[in-house]
Scaffold this active site. Structure first.
Site, PDB file in Angstrom:
ATOM      1  N   LYS A  74      12.856  -2.850   4.964  1.00  0.00           N
ATOM      2  CA  LYS A  74      13.341  -3.692   3.873  1.00  0.00           C
ATOM      3  C   LYS A  74      14.779  -3.316   3.541  1.00  0.00           C
ATOM      4  CE  LYS A  74      11.783  -5.162  -0.779  1.00  0.00           C
ATOM      5  NZ  LYS A  74      10.729  -4.942  -1.803  1.00  0.00           N
ATOM      6  N   SER A 149       8.462  -8.938  -3.536  1.00  0.00           N
ATOM      7  CA  SER A 149       9.813  -9.078  -3.033  1.00  0.00           C
ATOM      8  C   SER A 149       9.977  -8.722  -1.559  1.00  0.00           C
ATOM      9  CB  SER A 149      10.754  -8.201  -3.868  1.00  0.00           C
ATOM     10  OG  SER A 149      10.400  -6.822  -3.751  1.00  0.00           O
ATOM     11  N   SER A 173       4.736  -5.871  -4.885  1.00  0.00           N
ATOM     12  CA  SER A 173       5.718  -6.443  -3.960  1.00  0.00           C
ATOM     13  C   SER A 173       5.402  -6.278  -2.485  1.00  0.00           C
ATOM     14  CB  SER A 173       7.107  -5.843  -4.230  1.00  0.00           C
ATOM     15  OG  SER A 173       7.489  -6.045  -5.566  1.00  0.00           O
TER      16      SER A 173
END
Length: 486
Positions: A74, A149, A173
């Site tokens: 990420k 996210s 997330s």
């Protein structure tokens, strides 16, 4: 799309040990996969470095489980020499001088970083639609959200780019996108894994987390990345464990609980039926299934408590993003630092980020702190105390990880929810209490996946893996890759 990289880490390791494949084979295929990305999953890449590292791996030993395996991270993990933006214009052009501890530990185990994945800007948001690169869509239906996210990490793994992707989890997330993409998404106990080099959103809630295709792979990853880190004084000094042994030796605990209010209010009949069927099958296997009446007023407090605390912490933690060191430069001849920062932040942040910063700043004003931030902290204490009461007599909390199909992108609203549904926010319990929490596949609704979530006591991560492995055997859903996005 993928052939080799759609398989599990453990199965690829066996092939590497037998020299049926090489690390270079895996990296070359991963790069080709990444070059054909139908869901807008990727940020910066490091293909040349990955190929160089892979070419040097000529032998993999039996105990080198992760050596030669490619992965993606990420874009809020600091990666030395590789642009890291947290999918925000304010960080365009920022190239870190150091690796996050999680990245360092995976690299030390011989894993090979291929690149970074898209995310909701600065990890705020749960839709995968606020990245500076645009929308990251669901690979099962490109008209729908992937969840967030950690959207790019979820979609790239679901599409078979690589067998591991790193995410981060502040509310759900990783665990919510795992449900929407038929993956295993795991958030360890807070402090079990170092946060050094993970860009902060709300540090009291933030946790390094990740996606795999099965539970055993997930256990191996935690064994690799856990342990105290002198660079993060909030990381636990508790001795690390070999989490894969809990799966291999079936070290489960016996009592599985559910919240009555949650079960009674599942509106989708297919999801409710699958959930009830799972509880029944666990009971048939000898588990004690216990109904628990968690206070409804605390369930209703989950969303407002999370929003106040997370926005307040985010406002403070991102105050250094002033546009001077990196990001888009303001237009015009600005005379003061204040004017310069206002222009830079207006230009650098999306509307969602600005709204969250306004809420955070407002709740931290001296005249508001007692009524907003302090009350939210007291509510969090009550929520966690009652969760700990649950765990005094019950070993696991089992809830659906999602309660309907992922929303259509065209139907998303930017307005705040006035009647937040605690079903949609139930997994924040794991962040409030710092508990280990794992989502894994449960079933399909109109060909769209949904999952189930297990939360355990703090530092009982291994037992969470063990129950997850049992559920994996019941459902038969593991090592899933999307064949073709619609």
């Amino acid at each position: 799309m993928s052939k080799l990289n759609s398989k599990s880490i453990v199965s690829l390791h066996k092939k590497l040990v037998k020299k049926e494949i090489t690390a270079l084979d895996l990296v070359k295929e991963a790069i080709e996969n990444c070059k054909h990305d139908p869901c807008n999953s990727l940020e910066a890449t490091c293909y040349d470095e990955a190929l160089k590292k892979a070419s040097k791996i000529t032998e993999v030993k039996e105990d080198e489980i992760l050596k030669g395996i490619p992965y993606l991270a990420k874009d809020n993990y600091s990666t030395k020499g590789l642009e890291t933006t947290a999918s925000s214009n304010i960080l365009n052009g920022y190239v870190p001088l150091y690796d996050a501890t999680v990245i360092s530990r995976l690299n030390q185990k011989g894993m090979i970083l291929i690149g970074k994945t898209t995310m909701d800007e600065l990890a705020m948001g749960g839709t995968g639609t606020t990245s500076h690169k645009g929308v990251t869509c669901n690979p099962y239906d490109k008209t729908r959200i992937a969840g967030g996210s950690s959207c790019g990490s979820a979609t790239s793994l679901a599409l078979g780019f690589v067998p591991l992707t790193l995410g981060s989890d502040t509310g759900d997330s990783v665990r919510k996108p795992a449900s929407y993409n038929s993956l295993v998404g795991f958030k360890p106990t807070w402090g079990r894994v170092s946060r050094y080099g993970l860009f902060p959103f709300a540090p009291s809630l933030d946790c390094p987390a990740y996606f795999t295709r099965n539970v055993l792979d997930s256990a191996y990853i935690l064994s690799a990345i856990s342990g105290h880190d002198s660079k993060d004084m909030s990381s636990s000094t508790r001795k690390k464990d070999n989490y894969e042994k809990y799966v291999k030796e079936n070290r489960t605990l016996n009592k599985v609980g559910y919240f009555k209010a949650v079960k009674d209010n599942i509106k989708n009949p297919i999801i409710k039926a699958k959930y009830e069927e799972l509880l029944s099958k666990l009971e048939e296997k000898g588990y004690e299934i216990i109904e628990y009446d968690y206070p409804l007023e605390l369930l209703n407090a989950l969303y407002p408590t999370y929003m106040i605390i997370s926005c307040a912490e985010a406002t403070s933690n991102n105050a250094n993003l002033d546009g001077i060191r990196f990001g888009p430069k303001p237009d015009g001849d600005l005379k003061t630092y204040s004017d310069y920062m206002i222009e830079a932040r207006t230009k650098g942040f999306s509307d969602l980020i600005k709204r969250r910063f306004v809420i955070g700043s407002f709740s931290l004003l001296s005249e508001n702190m007692s009524e907003m931030f302090s009350r939210a902290q007291k509510a969090r204490r009550l929520i966690v105390d009652n969760l700990n009461l649950f765990f005094d007599s019950i070993d696991y909390l089992l809830v659906p990880a999602s309660y309907d199909k992922p929303k259509k992108i065209s139907e998303l609203s930017t307005s705040w929810s006035t009647k937040p549904d605690y079903l949609d926010n139930i997994m924040t319990l794991g962040n409030f209490g710092g508990n280990p929490s794992l989502t894994l596949p449960l079933g399909y609704l109109d060909n769209l996946p949904f999952g189930v979530n297990i939360t355990g006591r703090i530092f009982e991560d291994g037992y969470v893996f063990a129950l997850a492995s049992e559920i994996e055997k019941i459902t038969g859903l593991k090592d899933i890759v999307v064949k073709e996005a619609k």
